[in-house]
Design a protein around this motif. Structure first.
Motif, PDB file in Angstrom:
ATOM      1  N   ASP A  90     -66.127-102.521 -36.569  1.00 22.73           N
ATOM      2  CA  ASP A  90     -65.701-101.218 -35.772  1.00 22.73           C
ATOM      3  C   ASP A  90     -65.078-100.086 -36.695  1.00 22.73           C
ATOM      4  O   ASP A  90     -65.195 -98.918 -36.570  1.00 22.73           O
ATOM      5  CB  ASP A  90     -64.486-101.358 -34.620  1.00 22.73           C
ATOM      6  N   GLY A  91     -64.754-100.470 -37.968  1.00 23.50           N
ATOM      7  CA  GLY A  91     -64.295 -99.433 -38.907  1.00 23.50           C
ATOM      8  C   GLY A  91     -65.349 -99.000 -39.677  1.00 23.50           C
ATOM      9  O   GLY A  91     -64.925 -98.238 -40.588  1.00 23.50           O
ATOM     10  N   LEU A  92     -66.625 -99.108 -39.442  1.00 26.39           N
ATOM     11  CA  LEU A  92     -67.824 -98.620 -40.157  1.00 26.39           C
ATOM     12  C   LEU A  92     -67.883 -97.080 -40.186  1.00 26.39           C
ATOM     13  O   LEU A  92     -68.189 -96.645 -41.471  1.00 26.39           O
ATOM     14  CB  LEU A  92     -69.075 -99.174 -39.414  1.00 26.39           C
ATOM     15  N   PRO A  93     -67.550 -96.312 -39.263  1.00 26.09           N
ATOM     16  CA  PRO A  93     -67.662 -94.650 -39.285  1.00 26.09           C
ATOM     17  C   PRO A  93     -66.490 -94.354 -40.418  1.00 26.09           C
ATOM     18  O   PRO A  93     -66.797 -93.212 -41.009  1.00 26.09           O
ATOM     19  CB  PRO A  93     -67.049 -94.442 -38.064  1.00 26.09           C
ATOM     20  N   GLY A  94     -65.300 -95.272 -40.821  1.00 20.87           N
ATOM     21  CA  GLY A  94     -64.562 -94.906 -41.554  1.00 20.87           C
ATOM     22  C   GLY A  94     -65.166 -94.968 -43.161  1.00 20.87           C
ATOM     23  O   GLY A  94     -64.824 -93.858 -44.073  1.00 20.87           O
ATOM     24  N   VAL A  95     -65.981 -95.846 -43.401  1.00 24.85           N
ATOM     25  CA  VAL A  95     -66.716 -95.891 -44.728  1.00 24.85           C
ATOM     26  C   VAL A  95     -67.927 -94.870 -44.931  1.00 24.85           C
ATOM     27  O   VAL A  95     -67.945 -94.320 -45.881  1.00 24.85           O
ATOM     28  CB  VAL A  95     -67.479 -97.544 -44.583  1.00 24.85           C
ATOM     29  N   LEU A  96     -68.310 -94.651 -43.594  1.00 28.77           N
ATOM     30  CA  LEU A  96     -69.539 -93.578 -43.527  1.00 28.77           C
ATOM     31  C   LEU A  96     -68.972 -92.217 -43.979  1.00 28.77           C
ATOM     32  O   LEU A  96     -69.726 -91.254 -44.153  1.00 28.77           O
ATOM     33  CB  LEU A  96     -70.369 -93.648 -42.517  1.00 28.77           C
ATOM     34  N   ARG A  97     -67.721 -91.976 -43.660  1.00 27.72           N
ATOM     35  CA  ARG A  97     -67.122 -90.522 -43.824  1.00 27.72           C
ATOM     36  C   ARG A  97     -67.009 -90.022 -44.934  1.00 27.72           C
ATOM     37  O   ARG A  97     -66.324 -90.426 -45.822  1.00 27.72           O
ATOM     38  CB  ARG A  97     -65.502 -90.633 -43.017  1.00 27.72           C
ATOM     39  N   ASN A  98     -67.948 -88.859 -45.384  1.00 28.90           N
ATOM     40  CA  ASN A  98     -67.633 -88.202 -46.506  1.00 28.90           C
ATOM     41  C   ASN A  98     -68.215 -89.209 -47.725  1.00 28.90           C
ATOM     42  O   ASN A  98     -67.918 -88.869 -48.819  1.00 28.90           O
ATOM     43  CB  ASN A  98     -66.650 -87.558 -46.771  1.00 28.90           C
TER      44      ASN A  98
ATOM     45  N   VAL B 175     -77.110-101.444 -46.290  1.00 27.74           N
ATOM     46  CA  VAL B 175     -76.138-102.301 -45.388  1.00 27.74           C
ATOM     47  C   VAL B 175     -76.914-103.542 -45.324  1.00 27.74           C
ATOM     48  O   VAL B 175     -77.955-103.534 -44.799  1.00 27.74           O
ATOM     49  CB  VAL B 175     -75.911-101.490 -44.111  1.00 27.74           C
ATOM     50  N   VAL B 176     -76.127-104.585 -45.727  1.00 27.48           N
ATOM     51  CA  VAL B 176     -76.907-105.986 -45.355  1.00 27.48           C
ATOM     52  C   VAL B 176     -75.966-106.522 -44.360  1.00 27.48           C
ATOM     53  O   VAL B 176     -74.840-106.650 -44.176  1.00 27.48           O
ATOM     54  CB  VAL B 176     -76.399-106.935 -46.801  1.00 27.48           C
ATOM     55  N   VAL B 177     -76.782-107.235 -43.297  1.00 28.29           N
ATOM     56  CA  VAL B 177     -76.260-107.890 -42.032  1.00 28.29           C
ATOM     57  C   VAL B 177     -76.845-109.510 -42.234  1.00 28.29           C
ATOM     58  O   VAL B 177     -77.861-109.624 -42.860  1.00 28.29           O
ATOM     59  CB  VAL B 177     -76.637-107.063 -40.756  1.00 28.29           C
TER      60      VAL B 177
ATOM     61  N   ARG C 113     -75.591-106.982 -28.731  1.00 23.71           N
ATOM     62  CA  ARG C 113     -75.438-105.695 -28.207  1.00 23.71           C
ATOM     63  C   ARG C 113     -74.870-104.773 -29.355  1.00 23.71           C
ATOM     64  O   ARG C 113     -75.019-103.843 -29.555  1.00 23.71           O
ATOM     65  CB  ARG C 113     -74.387-105.970 -27.038  1.00 23.71           C
ATOM     66  N   SER C 114     -73.786-105.605 -29.854  1.00 25.46           N
ATOM     67  CA  SER C 114     -73.062-104.781 -31.293  1.00 25.46           C
ATOM     68  C   SER C 114     -73.882-104.700 -32.378  1.00 25.46           C
ATOM     69  O   SER C 114     -73.857-103.588 -33.023  1.00 25.46           O
ATOM     70  CB  SER C 114     -71.809-105.787 -31.546  1.00 25.46           C
ATOM     71  N   SER C 115     -74.831-105.606 -32.671  1.00 25.67           N
ATOM     72  CA  SER C 115     -75.549-105.370 -33.637  1.00 25.67           C
ATOM     73  C   SER C 115     -76.875-104.261 -33.346  1.00 25.67           C
ATOM     74  O   SER C 115     -76.842-103.518 -34.500  1.00 25.67           O
ATOM     75  CB  SER C 115     -76.583-106.567 -33.873  1.00 25.67           C
ATOM     76  N   ALA C 116     -77.020-104.157 -32.190  1.00 27.87           N
ATOM     77  CA  ALA C 116     -78.083-102.770 -31.806  1.00 27.87           C
ATOM     78  C   ALA C 116     -77.162-101.311 -31.984  1.00 27.87           C
ATOM     79  O   ALA C 116     -77.552-100.523 -32.505  1.00 27.87           O
ATOM     80  CB  ALA C 116     -78.672-102.987 -30.278  1.00 27.87           C
ATOM     81  N   HIS C 117     -75.943-101.516 -31.796  1.00 25.43           N
ATOM     82  CA  HIS C 117     -75.094-100.214 -31.798  1.00 25.43           C
ATOM     83  C   HIS C 117     -75.036-100.107 -33.231  1.00 25.43           C
ATOM     84  O   HIS C 117     -74.975 -98.862 -33.951  1.00 25.43           O
ATOM     85  CB  HIS C 117     -73.721-100.492 -31.318  1.00 25.43           C
ATOM     86  N   ILE C 118     -74.935-101.137 -34.312  1.00 26.66           N
ATOM     87  CA  ILE C 118     -74.663-100.821 -35.706  1.00 26.66           C
ATOM     88  C   ILE C 118     -75.978-100.302 -36.080  1.00 26.66           C
ATOM     89  O   ILE C 118     -76.233 -99.164 -36.970  1.00 26.66           O
ATOM     90  CB  ILE C 118     -74.368-102.157 -36.446  1.00 26.66           C
ATOM     91  N   SER C 119     -77.256-101.050 -35.703  1.00 23.79           N
ATOM     92  CA  SER C 119     -78.534-100.502 -36.333  1.00 23.79           C
ATOM     93  C   SER C 119     -78.728 -98.926 -35.918  1.00 23.79           C
ATOM     94  O   SER C 119     -79.177 -98.235 -36.655  1.00 23.79           O
ATOM     95  CB  SER C 119     -79.425-101.437 -35.393  1.00 23.79           C
TER      96      SER C 119
ATOM     97  N   ALA D 122     -70.228-119.003 -32.231  1.00 24.64           N
ATOM     98  CA  ALA D 122     -71.723-119.155 -32.940  1.00 24.64           C
ATOM     99  C   ALA D 122     -71.719-117.637 -33.663  1.00 24.64           C
ATOM    100  O   ALA D 122     -72.248-117.994 -34.893  1.00 24.64           O
ATOM    101  CB  ALA D 122     -72.494-118.892 -31.752  1.00 24.64           C
ATOM    102  N   ILE D 123     -71.375-116.614 -33.205  1.00 22.36           N
ATOM    103  CA  ILE D 123     -71.314-115.494 -34.218  1.00 22.36           C
ATOM    104  C   ILE D 123     -70.217-115.644 -35.579  1.00 22.36           C
ATOM    105  O   ILE D 123     -70.809-115.172 -36.575  1.00 22.36           O
ATOM    106  CB  ILE D 123     -70.579-114.290 -33.600  1.00 22.36           C
ATOM    107  N   ASN D 124     -69.214-116.276 -35.416  1.00 15.99           N
ATOM    108  CA  ASN D 124     -68.536-116.430 -36.701  1.00 15.99           C
ATOM    109  C   ASN D 124     -69.417-117.432 -37.574  1.00 15.99           C
ATOM    110  O   ASN D 124     -69.374-117.213 -38.821  1.00 15.99           O
ATOM    111  CB  ASN D 124     -67.204-117.377 -36.331  1.00 15.99           C
TER     112      ASN D 124
END
Length: 693
Positions: free
Chosen positions: A499-507, A513-515, A523-529, A575-577
């Motif tokens: 969820d902190g991804l926008p902070g990395v992308l800022r400026n 990105v490796v996933v 659902r979360s993966s689709a949002h990231i993509s 399973a996600i972990n």
């Protein structure tokens, strides 16, 4: 969440007419488009309000509302002006695009969370909520225009009153706007009738009237801050301005340079020293009056609001005075140009964009000052909150006043304060800079989550997970000076890691990105993509054996195996972990294993496939109790890093895990105890150091 008036209730065939204030909780984009004065029909459930709230009920809305009436003409125009300003601001960069409408009309719907956080910590949050300053600027512009037109004094007052009322409608009547509006109307009445203007009397009358007709303001911190700041400016600022701008003789009394000049019949310049006729020397050194006022106003306002801030948030903001002083020249141009753009936008959008461009420079300066201020040492100072903190503040003031009033004591106090400031601003950064020289990896203190930065050369870093908070992640990257991210690894799509991804992308430039190839948490993966596609950033899937070298660091992917089936554990999200990307990082002086949130099943499967030995271990899953003793033993790490939030609800790190790590001989380092952690190279060996909370 929005305030509303409940007019009619239909329940089980009954119809009841009421007229009471309520708070509405609802979901859906439609609600952001509604304007004040519209009547709606909704289906929902009424609930009791929180104790002390001055509303009759809370309405929990179900489904979409049905619009019964359009907004009033005035509110339609006001909404069009706000929308026009938002549209014109699209020509600006993202951080300026959100702040300009907030600064001009209090519209914070597109405010960058990072900018909002910087403004708050720098003591500038009043800028993104319309206040008396905005109203005064608009009224002042109206008075200046009326004077150019040659209008009489009463007509000038009427024009200023109309401008303030129109501005209040466009900006919506927040507590600070209501306070400023009534005070401003009192001032223009005094102007139009030729009576003397008494600011303190106007403030007192305003507070009494507002609390009488809107008693909920008595519980509003925003209203209390607005009133306190205004009182400080009215009571303290004039005295402090005069003391800063008027000279003193050797006995300490104030004298005006002009009076000394008249007495002695010669010119007295600032910086000169002249005689008072009796042999005493009258120094004419003083601040220009405009500079003295510029200093006195923010200092007085900050002093006055400090008790309220202590009650509200339990912290002091010493940097606020300097920050407000620096941004002051930009506020008026940004407000006037922005308000002009709002007026022009509905009829001439291109002209509105032309006005917004110079306003953007002013807003950009405000953003820059806020960003600089929050990075200063001790920009905010922790302080006990509530009544104990207020009592401690009163004691501190009671001790400080007599010290500052005596010349000898004042000299000692200022010397000590100067030495402390020098130590904080000069000596401390030299002796204990962050990150330490030769850093190889930094584990950011992002709360309950993971956010790691691997050294990749000057100004560059490979980021592994981004934590749960964009603001915290961006701040960490700023602290360590990373503005280029050649590679970002998202180990698995849980909120505390992505969820902190926008902070990395800022400026910042992000190369790729490796996933995880295991598409759990779709659902979360689709949002990231979608977010990465919008930024035109390549998205790669990790496969074991993939290797990169960036600067001093060599990264190798160990897991998950492409042929690996889904491994469920004992808890939700296991399973996600277990699908976490595992990375082994090697440096000249040693190595670290970044193990994501692997649980017991995946740890044992990884142990069967590859060698997992490393000098340092990023403890899996924040030190949960789902650890394999065989896995931890096989790693053989002499240090274990745990990224974990203080007082979290998950029981992380588990006592069983801490006991096991100690039994294996590993030194334990935790972000909840030590803040940011850094792996550094010293004399050919690795060490772990902390930034400290």
């Amino acid at each position: 969440m929005t305030p509303a008036t409940l007019e009619l209730i239909h329940t089980a065939g009954t119809r009841q007419t009421v007229n009471v204030p309520i708070t509405v909780f609802a979901n859906g984009h439609d609600w952001s488009t509604f304007l004040p004065s519209q009547r709606l029909e909704v289906t929902g459930r009424l609930a009791e309000p929180s104790p002390g709230d001055l509303v009759a009920a809370i309405l929990l809305v179900q489904g979409s509302p049905r619009v019964l009436t359009p907004p009033s003409g005035i509110q339609t125009v006001a909404g069009a002006l706000r929308a026009g300003l938002r549209g014109a601001a699209d020509a600006l960069p993202a951080d300026q695009r959100g702040l300009l409408p907030g600064l001009v009309v209090g519209d914070v719907s597109r405010m960058d969370p990072q900018v909002a956080s910087d403004l708050k910590e720098a003591g500038l949050s009043h800028l993104n909520a319309v206040s008396g300053a905005n109203l005064a600027i608009v009224a002042g512009a109206a008075l200046a225009l009326s004077r150019v037109l040659g209008l009489s004094l009463p007509l000038r007052a009427v024009l200023a009153a109309i401008a303030m009322l129109a501005f209040a409608v466009v900006a919506r009547p927040s507590p600070s706007v209501l306070r400023a509006l009534l005070m401003g109307l009192a001032a223009v009445i005094a102007l139009g009738t030729g009576r003397s203007k008494d600011g303190l009397a106007a403030l007192s009358a305003t507070v009494l009237l507002l609390v009488l007709f809107a008693p909920d303001l008595a519980r509003s911190y925003g209203f209390a801050l607005s009133v306190a700041a205004t009182a400080g400016i009215l009571i303290l600022a004039p005295r402090w301005r005069d003391r800063l701008s008027s000279p003193r003789n050797e006995g300490g009394s104030q004298q005006d340079c002009g009076q000394a000049r008249e007495r002695e019949g010669h010119r007295c310049h600032e910086g000169d020293v002249s005689s008072d006729g009796g042999g005493a020397k009258v120094p004419c050194r003083r601040l220009p009056r405009w500079m003295a006022e510029a200093v006195a106003v923010p200092v007085a306002a900050q002093v006055a609001v400090t008790p309220v801030l202590v009650l509200m948030s339990g912290q002091l903001t010493p940097v606020a005075v300097v920050a407000n002083l620096l941004v002051a020249p930009a506020v008026a141009p940004a407000t006037l140009l922005g308000f002009g753009a709002a007026l022009v936008a509905p009829v001439w959008p291109e002209g509105a964009r032309l006005l917004v461009i110079p306003a953007g420079y002013a807003v950009g300066w405000i953003v820059t000052v806020a960003r600089w201020a929050v990075n200063l040492p001790f920009a905010t100072v922790p302080w006990p909150g509530g009544l104990p903190g207020l009592g401690l503040l009163l004691v501190a003031v009671a001790v400080a006043i007599p010290i500052l009033r005596r010349r000898a004591w004042r000299a000692v106090a200022l010397t000590v304060a100067g030495a402390a400031l020098t130590a904080v601003l000069v000596i401390r950064p030299i002796a204990g800079s962050w990150p330490p020289k030769g850093w190889l990896m930094v584990m950011c203190d992002v709360g309950q989550g993971d956010g790691l930065v691997v050294a990749a050369g000057p100004g560059r870093g490979v980021v592994v997970d981004t934590g749960p908070d964009p603001i915290a992640m961006d701040r960490c990257l700023r602290r360590i000076g990373v503005d280029d991210v050649p590679l970002l690894v998202l180990t698995h799509p849980h909120a505390d890691h992505v969820d902190g991804l926008p902070g990395v992308l800022r400026n910042r430039r992000v190369g790729a990105v490796v996933v995880s190839p295991q598409r759990t948490g779709t659902r979360s993966s689709a949002h990231i993509s979608a977010m990465l596609a919008h930024q035109h950033i390549p998205e790669w899937t990790a496969s074991p054996g993939t290797r990169w070298r960036f600067g001093p660091s060599e990264l190798t992917v160990l897991a998950p195996d492409l042929a690996q089936t889904e491994m469920n554990g004992h808890g939700e999200g296991s399973a996600i972990n277990n699908s976490s990307v595992v990375v082994h990082v090697r440096w000249r002086s040693g190595s670290i294993l970044l193990s994501g949130d692997l649980e017991t099943e995946a740890q044992e499967e990884l142990l069967r496939r590859v060698s997992v030995r490393a000098d340092i271990l990023k403890t899996p899953h924040h030190g949960s109790n789902r650890q394999s003793p065989d896995f931890l033993s096989a790693v053989g790490a002499r240090a274990a890093l745990i990224s974990v939030g203080a007082d979290n609800d998950y029981g992380h790190p588990a006592l069983s895990t801490l006991t096991l790590l100690r039994r294996l001989g590993a030194s334990i380092y935790r972000t909840d105890k030590s803040g940011d952690l850094a792996v550094v190279e010293r004399e050919g060996e690795m060490a772990v150091v902390s930034r400290g909370l």
